[in-house]
Design an enzyme around this catalytic site. Sequence first.
Site: not given
Length: 324
Positions: A11, A13, A189, A192, A270-271
Amino acid sequence: MTAHLKKAELHCHIEGATPPELALRQARKYSVDTSAIIRDKAYVWEDFTSFVRCYDSVASLFRTQGDYALLAETYLTELAEAGTIYSEIIVSPDHGNTIGLGADAYLEGLAAGMEAAKAKTGIESRMLITGIRHLGPESVAKTAEYAAMRRHPLVTGFNLAGEERMHSVAEFARAFDIVRDAGLGLTIHAGELSGAFSVRDALDHVRPARISHGVRAIEDADLVKRLAEEGVVLEVCPGSNVSLQVFADFASHPLRPLYEAGVRVTLNSDDPPFFHTSLAQEYEVAAHVMGFSDSDIDRMTKTAIEAAFVDEPTRERLLAALHV
């Protein structure tokens, strides 16, 4: 230290993996003022809404196939240097169309970077095409149709990202049926920004193999039991969750209770630079803040490879590589 541990990630992006230094170079290339989003070589945002604005501004700095090749190669090389053997990156053909590059060229640029990183380091990687939830069900269905039609060898899965609190999961069932019929792996997703109900809705209406995040399932003991019994894999991103204040701190993060309940969990970033983390840092936090042993963490990495959207020969090679 966890530097000796092999790593895998499901995961991330890809635009969200842009190092600030690379963003600054891209900004100079296109004469873009980044003072509102980058200060002291760090991204600047205050809440989820401003995070999305900052993310979109960074994404706008990549405009050509070559730009995207550079981004993918940069991130995957960084991962490989930290001991990562496998990575799935979340990609948005919609963004490729929005910037005028086109979805096909966007994917080809990323693929070139992935192949360059593999040639240089050996890291294996795949792309998951994502629909954007807040663009609505029809837009996501069109993205699903594109993913089903494109048949790129490095595109092996489909995700749904974006504003979790917009639209019901049921409205996206048709999009997921399209990509399921095309043989793509499914993740979504949920759990969250929205509560446990969003995870349950995803299981009921989409039937994914994995849930992106899913950590707020901890709010419902019966749901946690269901996740464990059905073997659904959670792509957990602790650093992201704490940065976005889904949980106040790592001490209150539910990774350990989920793991101890038998839920199949994995570690992800994630980011990463937006949340002042990295995959290596997530492994460090798991070990030294959350108290997981090396064998616990190896189990999470093995789970990631078992749940990866790859062909079986590749999976077997990756599993074998864990123990080299």
